[in-house]
Enzyme design. Structure first.
Site, mmCIF file in Angstrom:
data_model
loop_
_atom_site.group_PDB
_atom_site.id
_atom_site.type_symbol
_atom_site.label_atom_id
_atom_site.label_comp_id
_atom_site.label_asym_id
_atom_site.label_seq_id
_atom_site.Cartn_x
_atom_site.Cartn_y
_atom_site.Cartn_z
ATOM 1 N N HIS A 17 0.824 -1.226 0.144
ATOM 2 C CA HIS A 17 -0.047 -0.096 0.031
ATOM 3 C C HIS A 17 1.050 1.251 0.151
ATOM 4 O O HIS A 17 0.287 2.378 0.303
ATOM 5 C CB HIS A 17 -0.907 -0.169 1.290
ATOM 6 N N HIS A 106 -0.016 -15.455 7.554
ATOM 7 C CA HIS A 106 0.565 -14.405 7.183
ATOM 8 C C HIS A 106 1.860 -14.193 7.474
ATOM 9 O O HIS A 106 2.386 -14.527 8.615
ATOM 10 C CB HIS A 106 -0.218 -12.902 7.171
ATOM 11 N N ASP A 351 -7.204 -12.650 -3.946
ATOM 12 C CA ASP A 351 -7.695 -13.622 -4.827
ATOM 13 C C ASP A 351 -8.120 -14.885 -4.044
ATOM 14 O O ASP A 351 -7.390 -15.349 -3.282
ATOM 15 C CB ASP A 351 -6.568 -13.720 -5.718
#
Length: 386
Positions: A17, A106, A351
């Site tokens: 980001h 993650h 996704d």
């Protein structure tokens, strides 16, 4: 490390980001015709929002060449590439208080443990967004390989979940011995791969089953993994640096550096471990090549084009396994940074399966690996006395 390669070197920067993703390409040969139009097609193949089974993040991924070219030709100086992040939404993560706990599977926890700080939104540097830089640099490497050496690189989806293009059987535990597999490697093109949207699996029936599977897991707010097969055609013999930089070792390094990868195999792969040597060995034949007077080829290609860590002139082909994307919409039990149990569900746009969009990333890393190996070998042959 954010630099890949020994001679043809690529250094990347950028977060999920942040404002942009960038790459610096060193030692691109001078005089190569190069504009943004040579790079953009692969970025467009990678971009999000391509179909209903990919993330809806709306990024056009327009590449800009910042330096290293003049009048459409490379100067031999470093090439700087930039792609702006036009649709980043860090507030998707902050409003969900997702910075209060490490998300399951993650890199939040490992980055925090390593650096003592981490990006507060998305995956930061571990996000697949950073692969834009690889694809942009890889497109340059591909053009050099194609124009100077005639080398072609094509990747396609060979499995999604339990849907296989070439399902393993007791008789054929590896695809290398299955009828049609080697023929597909000989003939498949990127245009043909892209014709099978949105899955990019070059078989209409299998592709339809893959789409149905991905839609099913998407609607259940879940995810699924898969495998990409890549072939490199028209390879010269003699590339690779034993013992620690064997060609398949560097390819494995390149592929396993891609986010979400969990497996790499070359040639017959794990299926080849189930057959006998008498069936697996690649016998040599006199070839028709004109590079050397005694040029040889192999009757079969279970080795995947590499023997002893050195390319033998046959097609190189390998598989890259991708895990299910870690971000899913289901509630999951985990712990916050204080060790207290919490129930979480992830926000953002992601996704349900990454393999269709990962194809140009695999092709890019293959191109970077092979071009670097070509230039390393050229530096050696330039000094040879006989």
């Amino acid at each position: 490390m954010s630099t890949f390669g020994h001679v043809f070197r690529v250094t990347t920067a950028g977060e999920s980001h942040g404002r942009s993703v960038t790459a610096i390409v060193d030692n691109c040969p001078p005089g190569l015709s190069l504009t943004e139009d040579d790079i953009q097609p692969q970025l467009t193949r990678r971009r999000p929002g391509q179909s209903a089974i990919s993330t809806p993040r709306n990024e056009f991924d327009r590449v800009e060449i910042q330096s290293g070219t003049e009048n459409g030709l490379t100067l031999g100086t470093p090439i700087a590439l930039r792609v702006l992040n036009e649709d980043q939404r860090p507030h998707d993560y902050k409003t969900k208080k997702m910075d209060l706990y490490p998300r399951p599977s993650h890199a939040d926890w490992t980055y925090l443990e390593k650096y003592g700080i981490k990006a507060s939104s998305g995956g930061g540097r571990s996000s697949a967004r950073e692969t834009i830089a690889r694809v942009a640099a890889g497109a340059i490497a591909e053009k050099v390989l194609r124009e100077a050496h005639g080398i072609e690189i094509v990747a396609f989806v060979s499995s999604t979940g339990d849907e296989f293009l070439f399902p393993p059987t007791p008789e054929h535990p590896t695809a290398t011995t299955q009828p049609g597999f080697q023929k597909l490697l000989e003939t498949i093109t990127r245009k043909q791969v892209d014709a099978f949207q949105p899955c990019r699996c070059p078989d209409a029936d299998v592709s339809a089953r893959m789409v149905a599977l991905i839609e099913k897991v998407r609607d259940a707010h879940d995810s699924i993994g898969g495998v990409i097969t890549c072939v490199i055609r028209n390879m010269p013999a003699g590339l690779g640096e034993p013992c620690f930089d064997k060609l398949e070792a560097v390819l494995a390094h390149a592929m396993m550096s891609i986010p979400s990868t969990k497996a790499f195999s070359i040639g017959s792969g794990f299926g080849g471990c189930q057959v006998r040597g008498s069936r697996h060995n690649d016998s040599f034949l006199k070839g028709t090549g004109d590079r050397e007077k005694l040029h040889l080829t192999t009757k079969t290609n279970n080795s995947g084009g590499v023997q002893g860590g050195i390319s033998n002139g046959a097609h190189i082909y390998f598989d890259v396994g991708f895990k299910p994307p870690a971000t899913i919409g289901q509630e999951q039990t985990t712990a916050n940074y204080d060790g207290q149990e919490v129930v979480v569900s992830s926000g953002g746009r992601h996704d349900p399966c990454v393999v269709p969009r990962a194809i140009p990333i695999v092709e890019a890393m293959a191109a970077l690996t092979i071009l670097d190996a070509v230039l390393v070998q050229r530096s050696r042959t330039a000094m040879m006395t006989r």
